[in-house]
Design a protein around this motif. Structure first.
Motif, PDB file in Angstrom:
ATOM      1  N   PRO A 200      14.102 -40.761 -18.926  1.00 18.37           N
ATOM      2  CA  PRO A 200      13.698 -41.527 -20.120  1.00 18.37           C
ATOM      3  C   PRO A 200      13.395 -40.593 -21.286  1.00 18.37           C
ATOM      4  N   LEU A 201      13.993 -40.857 -22.429  1.00 18.08           N
ATOM      5  CA  LEU A 201      13.744 -40.018 -23.593  1.00 18.08           C
ATOM      6  C   LEU A 201      12.314 -40.138 -24.085  1.00 18.08           C
ATOM      7  N   GLN A 202      11.712 -41.319 -23.915  1.00 23.82           N
ATOM      8  CA  GLN A 202      10.335 -41.485 -24.359  1.00 23.82           C
ATOM      9  C   GLN A 202       9.387 -40.586 -23.569  1.00 23.82           C
ATOM     10  N   GLU A 203       9.698 -40.400 -22.294  1.00 23.12           N
ATOM     11  CA  GLU A 203       8.876 -39.504 -21.470  1.00 23.12           C
ATOM     12  C   GLU A 203       8.935 -38.076 -22.008  1.00 23.12           C
ATOM     13  N   LEU A 204      10.119 -37.654 -22.443  1.00 21.06           N
ATOM     14  CA  LEU A 204      10.259 -36.320 -23.030  1.00 21.06           C
ATOM     15  C   LEU A 204       9.517 -36.220 -24.361  1.00 21.06           C
ATOM     16  N   ARG A 205       9.599 -37.285 -25.171  1.00 27.81           N
ATOM     17  CA  ARG A 205       8.878 -37.278 -26.452  1.00 27.81           C
ATOM     18  C   ARG A 205       7.377 -37.186 -26.222  1.00 27.81           C
ATOM     19  N   ASP A 206       6.877 -37.925 -25.229  1.00 31.88           N
ATOM     20  CA  ASP A 206       5.442 -37.889 -24.930  1.00 31.88           C
ATOM     21  C   ASP A 206       5.007 -36.499 -24.490  1.00 31.88           C
ATOM     22  N   MET A 207       5.843 -35.840 -23.687  1.00 30.24           N
ATOM     23  CA  MET A 207       5.504 -34.497 -23.234  1.00 30.24           C
ATOM     24  C   MET A 207       5.465 -33.508 -24.395  1.00 30.24           C
TER      25      MET A 207
END
Length: 224
Positions: A200-207
């Protein structure tokens, strides 16, 4: 009205040929195929498959690669850079680099009879090459536009196919906001991968945001 038939040409480095094969082409005597000498190499038509068997094994391989590329003519030119996917010879009859495609397939070169035909080189002469019977057009098919990249940082906003040894890796962002990663055996990308996953790209953004917040906190902390 009949249509004009067209064909294309493959431009190969002469480094893909052994010294014996280059000398044989240069002699241009009793050749089983039509060869036109040029100042920097040779021009020849790709012969039918049944005529490849009588050729030196290194030339056999290169013409098979040309057939895989669906071209009708080959130009061997000493000023062209060799393709890393295919075997490259040293200044003699030994292979300097076996080529990434053949390494990925687990094939190894060995000493093979030159067998060019009568009158040019003794039949006992040998060169280092790959056994023609172990080769196929599928194995030697290089997708158009394929480039070799050095180890480094690259940006591929539209996605990318990467060949690494026997693996073919596909990275692409789809409309579901996920980065999709597919790992396939090289040359068999349509048969299904050995690994298929999505991040998930959102997971990468959150990290990324969490890392930035931690860095900002460290910067604002009073020194000890």
């Amino acid at each position: 009205m009949p249509a004009i038939e067209t064909t294309t040409l493959a431009n190969f480095s002469t480094a893909h040929l052994s010294a014996k094969t280059r000398a044989w082409l240069e002699a241009n005597d009793e050749l089983p195929i039509t060869v036109t000498p040029r100042e920097q190499g040779w021009f020849l038509a790709v012969p039918p498959a049944e005529r490849l068997a009588g050729l030196p094994p290194d030339l056999h391989l290169m013409l098979l690669a040309a057939k895989a590329a669906k071209v009708g003519f080959v130009l061997f030119d000493m000023d062209v850079d060799p393709l890393p996917q295919l075997p490259v010879y040293n200044d003699g009859n030994g292979i300097e680099s076996p080529g990434t495609y053949l390494e990925a397939a687990g094939l190894k070169p060995r000493s093979l009879p030159f067998r060019p035909g009568p009158g040019i080189v003794k039949s006992s002469a040998c060169i280092e090459a790959f056994e023609p019977g172990s080769l196929s057009e599928e194995l030697l098919q290089i997708p158009p536009g394929t480039r070799t990249l050095e180890d480094g940082d690259y940006e591929a906003p539209e996605g990318i196919w990467i060949g690494m040894g026997p693996a073919s890796v596909r990275l692409k962002i789809h409309g579901d906001d996920h980065l999709h990663i597919d790992v396939c055996p090289r040359g068999h990308e349509g048969d299904g991968g050995v690994l298929e996953t999505a991040v998930p790209l959102q997971e990468l953004r959150d990290m990324i945001e969490e890392a930035r917040a931690a860095e900002a906190a460290d910067d604002s902390a009073p020194g000890l």
